[in-house]
Structures are given as structure tokens and as C-alpha cells.
Write an enzyme that holds these catalytic residues in place. Structure first.
Site, PDB file in Angstrom:
ATOM      1  N   GLU A  83       6.531  -0.475  -7.939  1.00 39.69           N
ATOM      2  CA  GLU A  83       6.968  -1.704  -7.274  1.00 39.69           C
ATOM      3  C   GLU A  83       7.998  -2.419  -8.140  1.00 39.69           C
ATOM      4  OE1 GLU A  83       5.855  -2.813  -4.361  1.00 39.69           O
ATOM      5  OE2 GLU A  83       4.299  -1.286  -4.081  1.00 39.69           O
TER       6      GLU A  83
ATOM      7  N   LYS B 118      -9.995  -0.945  -8.214  1.00 37.73           N
ATOM      8  CA  LYS B 118     -10.581   0.274  -7.640  1.00 37.73           C
ATOM      9  C   LYS B 118     -11.849   0.682  -8.387  1.00 37.73           C
ATOM     10  CE  LYS B 118      -6.069   1.957  -6.147  1.00 37.73           C
ATOM     11  NZ  LYS B 118      -4.894   2.700  -6.608  1.00 37.73           N
TER      12      LYS B 118
END
Ligand SMILES: NC(=O)c1ccc[n+]([C@@H]2O[C@H](COP(=O)([O-])OP(=O)(O)OC[C@H]3O[C@@H](n4cnc5c(N)ncnc54)[C@H](OP(=O)(O)O)[C@@H]3O)[C@@H](O)[C@H]2O)c1
Length: 426
Positions: free
Chosen positions: A177, A192
Site C-alpha cells: 500500500e 490475524k
């Protein structure tokens, strides 16, 4: 990735229907801007900017939240669950922040929240922990769960390139990103591993309790020295289960994500580029390994389709809580403080090359009862700064940090010491 799910449903919706005996129809798709041109051809009449109209539509049986973010996404999910509609989400950020509350709401309303795509993209790791390994206590779980970091570390190793050069190139190629912090500082992976730890151990692990380090500190020099020692540096998320210990808590776990030296012969050392892998050790099954694409709209769509199929089956069979999405079953679980965890370490110091330096460092480590297992010191010129690499035997993080503070104060030490964990998967 909503487009990926729509496309995959067009491609394989018939296949799933024939397998399940349930027919799917995408009734409506909420987007931010209906006038935007899209790579997937969704009939204009099905598009709306009003998510509430989609969720509250009596024809909507299953709601897929694939918008990301936390505020509106949370409103979408809570509205659907309150209506008793099952929800499929890929939103790890929201689950990490509010998962416990959302799973409780689903339970209260007799419906389910499915989240396969929230961790490791196309790898069906949630289903593995929820269903396939239900008869196991999970003693260890190791994951490479951030594709961007794995891509950067792989290229740094293959090309001997700097972190910042590879990051810039990864951004240009769309593998990172523009604002890379969520990935490279370890936060995405922490979200996660928090979800996996909670699912595996039956109590909610909030992000604040996850020790999180990113990969910015890793240099080509570290990768090279690690290689010389027979290791590869990977960003490893881990959950380790400990014995009850003095706290008397039934389940004590370490949950962390850190750059870690793994033996180059180990299978996780050979998971490269954007691929993810999760190694799960169960007390009955032993080691099991799951590998695949951790992101990308097609891989992730595969996980969303699996959830949609599960939700449809549950609706058809009236078994909304067939395999509850998240079952709290450990009332007194505890995340162990990182200071109390024990590991081997790789320590890189920048030292002034002069006689007696190593002895002084070894003495300070010895005072904290920390042993050195090997040393690399490339030849330099007396008086110049040179790297000094120490491999450290098992030590607590608290003892290691204390010793490092003292070592850092020695006049021969230049710059900040770099410390990575070493994992041998025992
Ligand atoms: N991309 C992946 O590989 C991947 C992998 C695993 C998990 N995820 C998760 O999937 C979620 C979405 O990620 P993404 O990469 O697909 O994001 P994205 O490309 O930005 O897509 C978001 C979609 O949601 C729509 N949307 C955003 N705000 C909305 C609103 N207020 N009302 C209605 N529609 C709205 C957008 O509409 P417009 O098209 O009009 O802008 C767009 O179609 C995130 O939670 C992410 O963590 C993604």
C-alpha cells in the site's frame, strides 16, 4: 474484492448449487459510488449506495460485508445480525477490534458470523481450526500471514536489496500500500494472529496483548548473517501454549508477531513472495501445514464462497449454530507477558573494533545468566565500527532487554542493537 466474489459466483455459483442443492442469487450490491466503472460487469439496477436497503431487504438471506473499515462495516454487520441474518465478512480489522462483541451478538440472535477470508486469504485456516482440528488442543501455531512483508523479505534475500528500495518497488508494483505501516509494522499480521489465537484457545485476545514488531529493522546484512548461520528471516506470527504455571490459569499462551530466524531447511523458510502459510500443531494430530495465497481478490473470494455455502447450508438445514464461529470455552485464559517468554535470539551490535570488546559484552550477558552459542565478527580495521553477531541461548525477553540496556551503554557500542528471535519449532 467484492468484485472478485461477484465474479466467482457468476463462474462457479452453479457448481456450488449443484453440490449443495441451494441456488444463489446476488440480490443487490452496495457500493460507495454507483457511477464508478468496474472491471466486473454488475447490472446497474443491482447497484445501490444505500447499504441499509440491501441489509434490510426481505429478499436478502445472507449479508456479505466486504467494504472494509470499522465504522460503517460494524453498522452493516450489527444491523444484519440483529435481523437474524448470517453475515460473511473478510474484515480482520473490525474482528480484531470488536470480534468478541459481534460473535456474542450473533449468538444472541441465533445466527452466525463467518470470517474465513479475514485470515490468510485463500487458505481455509478458520475452517481447519473450527472444524477439522476440533478434537485437538492447539499447542503451537506459526504463520506467515502478511504477504507484503513476505514479498519484501523474499526480495531482500534474493537481491541483497535494502528494505526501503524493495518497499518502494513493491508499492510501484501494487504489492504494498502507499501507506505501508499496517503491513510492514506488523499490525495487519497481529490482527490475524489475534483472531487465530482467540479461535484456537477459546478466549478473546485483544490486539493490545499481542507483542508486535515489523520488518523495518531487517537489513541485508542480517539476512546475509542469518544465511551464514543456516537461517532465513521471516515475519512469523505465533501462538504458543504453555503449562498452567504459577498463575494457575488453565490456558496460558504467547501471542506475538516478530521478525524471526527460522532454519533455512524448514518448510516455512521456503514460503516465498506473497504466499502465506500456517503451521498448526495439535496434541492429537501433530504438525499440519496450510499454504496458499494470502490475498488477492480471487484467492480471497474462494474463502468468501466457502462461507456463503456454509451460511446457506445452515439456513437450509436450520442449523444456525452447527459449528459456532467462535466458542468461548476457556474462562480463565491468559496471554503471557512478552517479558516472561523465553526464546533464542540473534543479536547484531555495531561495535568499535578493539581488543576486549567481545569479553565485556559476554561478561554483561553472563551477569544476566545469558549464554552465547556462536559469534560472527567479520574482520575489520582496529578503531572502526564493525558488526558483531551473537547467537544467544534460551533467555527470557526481560533478561535479554535488561542486558541489552547495559550493553548499549558501553562506549564501544555504536547505534542501536538489533534483536530478533530464533525459532527451531520444537
Ligand atoms: N483485497 C484483498 O486481497 C483482501 C484480502 C483479505 C481480506 N480483505 C478484506 O476485505 C475488505 C475489503 O477490502 P478490499 O481490498 O476489497 O477494499 P476495496 O477495494 O476498497 O473495496 C471496498 C468496496 O466497498 C465499497 N464501499 C466502501 N464503503 C462503502 C459504503 N459506505 N457503502 C457502500 N459500499 C462501500 C466500495 O465501493 P466503490 O467500489 O464504489 O468504491 C468497494 O466496492 C477489507 O476488510 C479487507 O481487509 C481484502
Amino acid at each position: 474484492m467484492g468484485g472478485g466474489v461477484y465474479h466467482a459466483l457468476q463462474r462457479n455459483g452453479g457448481l456450488i448449487s449443484s453440490r449443495l442443492g441451494v441456488k444463489f442469487r446476488v440480490s443487490q450490491v452496495a457500493v460507495r459510488d454507483v457511477s464508478k466503472s468496474r472491471p466486473v460487469d454488475i447490472p446497474r439496477a443491482r447497484l445501490t449506495q444505500d447499504w441499509r436497503a440491501v441489509v434490510e431487504n426481505p429478499e436478502t438471506d445472507i449479508v456479505c460485508e466486504l467494504m472494509g473499515g470499522v465504522t460503517t462495516a460494524k453498522a452493516v454487520i450489527t444491523t444484519a445480525l440483529k435481523l437474524g441474518k448470517p453475515v460473511v465478512t473478510a474484515n480482520k480489522a473490525l474482528l480484531s477490534a470488536c470480534g468478541e462483541e459481534l460473535f456474542e451478538l450473533a449468538k444472541q440472535r441465533g445466527t452466525s458470523l463467518y470470517y474465513e477470508a479475514s485470515v490468510a486469504g485463500g487458505i481455509p485456516i478458520i475452517k481447519v481450526l473450527r472444524e477439522a482440528l476440533i478434537g485437538n488442543r492447539i499447542t503451537r501455531l506459526y504463520g506467515i500471514v502478511n504477504g507484503t512483508c513476505n514479498y519484501i523479505l523474499t526480495r531482500m534475500k534474493l537481491e541483497g536489496a535494502d528494505f526501503s528500495a524493495v518497499l518502494a518497488d513493491a508499492q510501484r508494483l501494487g504489492f504494498a500500500e502507499a501507506e505501508p505501516s499496517l503491513d510492514v509494522d506488523g499490525h495487519d499480521g497481529a490482527q490475524k494472529i489475534g483472531i487465530l489465537a482467540s479461535l484456537a484457545h477459546g478466549f478473546w485476545v485483544p490486539p493490545a496483548q499481542i507483542h508486535t514488531e515489523g520488518i523495518r529493522e531487517v537489513t541485508p546484512l542480517d539476512i546475509q548473517f542469518a544465511e551464514q548461520l543456516g537461517y532465513t528471516i521471516k515475519l512469523i506470527a505465533m501462538v504458543k501454549k504453555f503449562d498452567a504455571g504459577r498463575s494457575g490459569k488453565t490456558t496460558r499462551i504467547q501471542v506475538s508477531i516478530t521478525p524471526t530466524l527460522v532454519p533455512s531447511s524448514h518448510v516455512l523458510a521456503n514460503v516465498n513472495h506473497v504466499f502465506n502459510a500456517v503451521l498448526v500443531r495439535g496434541d492429537v494430530v501433530g504438525d499440519t501445514l496450510y499454504y496458499g495465497r494470502g490475498a488477492g481478490q480471487d484467492a480471497t473470494a474462494s474463502s468468501v464462497l466457502s462461507d456463503i455455502a456454509d451460511a446457506a447450508l445452515d439456513l437450509q438445514c436450520h442449523t444456525e449454530q452447527r459449528v459456532p464461529a467462535f466458542v468461548p470455552h476457556e474462562n480463565d485464559g491468559e496471554v503471557v507477558k512478552i517479558d516472561d517468554t523465553i526464546s533464542r535470539y540473534y543479536l547484531r551490535l555495531s561495535v568499535v573494533d578493539k581488543p576486549g570488546t567481545l569479553a565485556r559484552i559476554a561478561a554483561l550477558l553472563g551477569q544476566s545468566k545469558i549464554g552465547i552459542s556462536s559469534v560472527i565478527q567479520p574482520e575489520g580495521h582496529e578503531g572502526e565500527s564493525v558488526p558483531l553477531i551473537l547467537m544467544i541461548h534460551d533467555a527470557s525477553f526481560a533478561a535479554m532487554s535488561k542486558a541489552l540496556t547495559k550493553i548499549g551503554r558501553l562506549p564501544v557500542i555504536k547505534g542501536t542493537p538489533v534483536l530478533f528471535r530464533v525459532e527451531n519449532f520444537e
